[in-house]
Design a protein around this motif. Sequence first.
Motif, PDB file in Angstrom:
ATOM      1  N   VAL A 299      32.890 -10.323 102.513  1.00  0.00           N
ATOM      2  CA  VAL A 299      33.097 -11.481 103.386  1.00  0.00           C
ATOM      3  C   VAL A 299      32.308 -12.690 102.880  1.00  0.00           C
ATOM      4  O   VAL A 299      32.823 -13.813 102.834  1.00  0.00           O
ATOM      5  CB  VAL A 299      32.703 -11.133 104.840  1.00  0.00           C
ATOM      6  N   GLN A 300      31.038 -12.486 102.491  1.00  0.00           N
ATOM      7  CA  GLN A 300      30.220 -13.613 102.033  1.00  0.00           C
ATOM      8  C   GLN A 300      30.778 -14.242 100.766  1.00  0.00           C
ATOM      9  O   GLN A 300      30.804 -15.467 100.629  1.00  0.00           O
ATOM     10  CB  GLN A 300      28.779 -13.145 101.794  1.00  0.00           C
ATOM     11  N   LEU A 301      31.233 -13.430  99.828  1.00  0.00           N
ATOM     12  CA  LEU A 301      31.702 -13.949  98.546  1.00  0.00           C
ATOM     13  C   LEU A 301      33.145 -14.435  98.596  1.00  0.00           C
ATOM     14  O   LEU A 301      33.612 -15.063  97.651  1.00  0.00           O
ATOM     15  CB  LEU A 301      31.546 -12.881  97.458  1.00  0.00           C
ATOM     16  N   HIS A 302      33.841 -14.177  99.676  1.00  0.00           N
ATOM     17  CA  HIS A 302      35.214 -14.653  99.818  1.00  0.00           C
ATOM     18  C   HIS A 302      35.332 -15.770 100.857  1.00  0.00           C
ATOM     19  O   HIS A 302      36.424 -16.062 101.335  1.00  0.00           O
ATOM     20  CB  HIS A 302      36.150 -13.489 100.190  1.00  0.00           C
ATOM     21  N   THR A 303      34.194 -16.391 101.185  1.00  0.00           N
ATOM     22  CA  THR A 303      34.177 -17.468 102.170  1.00  0.00           C
ATOM     23  C   THR A 303      33.481 -18.697 101.585  1.00  0.00           C
ATOM     24  O   THR A 303      32.354 -18.580 101.098  1.00  0.00           O
ATOM     25  CB  THR A 303      33.430 -17.029 103.444  1.00  0.00           C
ATOM     26  N   PRO A 304      34.102 -19.890 101.646  1.00  0.00           N
ATOM     27  CA  PRO A 304      33.424 -21.103 101.164  1.00  0.00           C
ATOM     28  C   PRO A 304      32.257 -21.472 102.070  1.00  0.00           C
ATOM     29  O   PRO A 304      32.282 -21.202 103.272  1.00  0.00           O
ATOM     30  CB  PRO A 304      34.529 -22.167 101.206  1.00  0.00           C
ATOM     31  N   ASP A 305      31.229 -22.124 101.497  1.00  0.00           N
ATOM     32  CA  ASP A 305      30.016 -22.411 102.253  1.00  0.00           C
ATOM     33  C   ASP A 305      30.282 -23.316 103.446  1.00  0.00           C
ATOM     34  O   ASP A 305      29.641 -23.175 104.494  1.00  0.00           O
ATOM     35  CB  ASP A 305      28.964 -23.061 101.336  1.00  0.00           C
TER      36      ASP A 305
ATOM     37  N   ARG B 247      31.463  -4.462 103.242  1.00  0.00           N
ATOM     38  CA  ARG B 247      32.172  -5.486 104.020  1.00  0.00           C
ATOM     39  C   ARG B 247      31.417  -6.819 104.015  1.00  0.00           C
ATOM     40  O   ARG B 247      32.013  -7.887 103.844  1.00  0.00           O
ATOM     41  CB  ARG B 247      32.359  -5.000 105.455  1.00  0.00           C
ATOM     42  N   THR B 248      30.105  -6.773 104.194  1.00  0.00           N
ATOM     43  CA  THR B 248      29.318  -8.010 104.230  1.00  0.00           C
ATOM     44  C   THR B 248      29.391  -8.746 102.904  1.00  0.00           C
ATOM     45  O   THR B 248      29.554  -9.974 102.867  1.00  0.00           O
ATOM     46  CB  THR B 248      27.856  -7.695 104.573  1.00  0.00           C
ATOM     47  N   THR B 249      29.262  -8.026 101.804  1.00  0.00           N
ATOM     48  CA  THR B 249      29.334  -8.665 100.491  1.00  0.00           C
ATOM     49  C   THR B 249      30.699  -9.294 100.258  1.00  0.00           C
ATOM     50  O   THR B 249      30.804 -10.427  99.776  1.00  0.00           O
ATOM     51  CB  THR B 249      29.034  -7.635  99.386  1.00  0.00           C
TER      52      THR B 249
ATOM     53  N   THR C  61      36.585  -4.826  92.987  1.00  0.00           N
ATOM     54  CA  THR C  61      35.211  -5.273  92.697  1.00  0.00           C
ATOM     55  C   THR C  61      34.787  -6.315  93.720  1.00  0.00           C
ATOM     56  O   THR C  61      35.560  -6.717  94.596  1.00  0.00           O
ATOM     57  CB  THR C  61      35.103  -5.878  91.288  1.00  0.00           C
ATOM     58  N   PHE C  62      33.538  -6.782  93.568  1.00  0.00           N
ATOM     59  CA  PHE C  62      32.997  -7.830  94.425  1.00  0.00           C
ATOM     60  C   PHE C  62      33.200  -9.228  93.837  1.00  0.00           C
ATOM     61  O   PHE C  62      32.471 -10.159  94.211  1.00  0.00           O
ATOM     62  CB  PHE C  62      31.487  -7.633  94.627  1.00  0.00           C
TER      63      PHE C  62
ATOM     64  N   ARG D 205      23.172  -7.256  95.417  1.00  0.00           N
ATOM     65  CA  ARG D 205      21.835  -6.681  95.531  1.00  0.00           C
ATOM     66  C   ARG D 205      21.088  -7.282  96.723  1.00  0.00           C
ATOM     67  O   ARG D 205      20.369  -6.573  97.435  1.00  0.00           O
ATOM     68  CB  ARG D 205      21.062  -6.918  94.239  1.00  0.00           C
ATOM     69  N   ALA D 206      21.263  -8.591  96.950  1.00  0.00           N
ATOM     70  CA  ALA D 206      20.606  -9.233  98.089  1.00  0.00           C
ATOM     71  C   ALA D 206      21.108  -8.656  99.405  1.00  0.00           C
ATOM     72  O   ALA D 206      20.332  -8.470 100.350  1.00  0.00           O
ATOM     73  CB  ALA D 206      20.845 -10.746  98.049  1.00  0.00           C
ATOM     74  N   VAL D 207      22.409  -8.387  99.487  1.00  0.00           N
ATOM     75  CA  VAL D 207      22.965  -7.784 100.709  1.00  0.00           C
ATOM     76  C   VAL D 207      22.337  -6.423 100.958  1.00  0.00           C
ATOM     77  O   VAL D 207      21.973  -6.078 102.091  1.00  0.00           O
ATOM     78  CB  VAL D 207      24.505  -7.676 100.604  1.00  0.00           C
ATOM     79  N   ALA D 208      22.188  -5.612  99.907  1.00  0.00           N
ATOM     80  CA  ALA D 208      21.579  -4.289 100.058  1.00  0.00           C
ATOM     81  C   ALA D 208      20.118  -4.403 100.480  1.00  0.00           C
ATOM     82  O   ALA D 208      19.655  -3.670 101.364  1.00  0.00           O
ATOM     83  CB  ALA D 208      21.699  -3.503  98.760  1.00  0.00           C
ATOM     84  N   ILE D 209      19.374  -5.324  99.862  1.00  0.00           N
ATOM     85  CA  ILE D 209      17.960  -5.493 100.209  1.00  0.00           C
ATOM     86  C   ILE D 209      17.824  -6.034 101.628  1.00  0.00           C
ATOM     87  O   ILE D 209      16.952  -5.612 102.403  1.00  0.00           O
ATOM     88  CB  ILE D 209      17.280  -6.433  99.191  1.00  0.00           C
ATOM     89  N   ASN D 210      18.702  -6.970 101.986  1.00  0.00           N
ATOM     90  CA  ASN D 210      18.706  -7.495 103.342  1.00  0.00           C
ATOM     91  C   ASN D 210      19.040  -6.391 104.340  1.00  0.00           C
ATOM     92  O   ASN D 210      18.459  -6.302 105.425  1.00  0.00           O
ATOM     93  CB  ASN D 210      19.725  -8.635 103.452  1.00  0.00           C
ATOM     94  N   ALA D 211      19.979  -5.542 103.970  1.00  0.00           N
ATOM     95  CA  ALA D 211      20.326  -4.415 104.835  1.00  0.00           C
ATOM     96  C   ALA D 211      19.155  -3.455 104.983  1.00  0.00           C
ATOM     97  O   ALA D 211      18.986  -2.819 106.028  1.00  0.00           O
ATOM     98  CB  ALA D 211      21.543  -3.680 104.282  1.00  0.00           C
TER      99      ALA D 211
END
Length: 431
Positions: A354-360, A350-352, A424-425, A158-164
């Motif tokens: 990449v963000q959720l499949h990458t360690p901080d 794609r953004t979601t 899924t995400f 949801r944050a990715v969509a709102i940010n977009a």
Amino acid sequence: MTDTPAPAPLSSPSSPFQIADFRRFWVARLFSVVATSGMVVVLGYQLYDVARGQYGMGIKEAAFQLGLMGLVQFLPQFVLTPVAGVVADRFDRRVIAGLTMVLDALIALVLTLATYYHVLSLPLLFAMAAAHGTSRVFIGPALSSIAPNIVPAELMPRAVAINAMAWQIGSMGGPAIAGVLFAVAAALPYGASVALLAIAAVGAFGIRRLPPPAENRQAHPFRQIADGFRFVANDRFLLGCITLDLFAVLLGGATALLPVYARDILTFHGQPVGSYGLGVMRAMPGLGAALVAAFLARRPVEREVGAKMLLAVAAFGVATIGFGLSRDLWLSLLMLIGIGAADMVSVYIRTTLVQLHTPDAVRGRVSAISGLAISCSNELGDMQSGVAAALLGATGAVVFGGVGAIVVTLAWAIGFPELRRARTFAAKYQS
């Protein structure tokens, strides 16, 4: 003696907007995009107009200058992306974002004064484009990496969509506002950008401190650069996501040639649509994307995310072909809306992923590599469009690009089956 009841536990936020830092982040994102997207559109129009008028170039020669401007913006991205990723992983990301917004404000100020005093030239416009490209290379990884630090993983889609939405509303509103302001006074859109970027910088600096992981402060920068590229290269899923956008938009971008369509191809009541039409056309992809982003913020995609991403890229190519062939202004605007809507679905998924499949600890470097791919697809896409327009004409270049985007989608669907199989995400890493 009566027992004091324990305070009720704070409930988890159900929306990213319930998080104060996300609100500041969103405002900074929105205002900076409104400012820079409007500034870049006016910069492109002025460059094309100066090339045609002041330097006496023909349509094809001036269109080639637009391609060169894309190359000039890309070169800093190519050279500095590894450094920007390490900076985003070693230092406070909100400070980096704020400082780059200040740099963009200074660029806008220079363009304000140069336009007001009528001292524009191709070297000055190219220099400002290069400076903006340098700013973008640092702001991208920093901003992209902030959201997962301030928003729980379950709210990230949801944050990715709102940010977009902030990005697309800015991409839609910025050019439209800039086009109107430019018609009133040529220096006015740049002056407005200065004010908006100052507000955006205040919002970025207002986010709570985001100290980097301790191991990132101790590791050698060169080793960190190599580790970032190695991480992406060894993860086929991330590699497929990032390169899909790179090659599809590299071929399928039509926005670089919008000044050509506005000045020399599309007409309204027998007259070229001009700067007004350019602003409206440039806003239409943002309108389509903003509408889709608003829908996704309320109803995020949950199933068959990989297949939907691939279909969206193919639809992007189809709409690009439609725009290239159209000579009717209203149909052209509709095709541009379709381009933005399809691109928004692809970018959101794609953004979601990449963000959720990458360690901080490596997120800044992965975001920088992703940003480099986006820059290649945008700035080198502009260069490709300019060269193709010089060879094939504007219409041929746009249609060629749309067909190329469809071909790339088919190739990636076969070459990266991991993308098709993404259901899924589900987060692989938690911040």
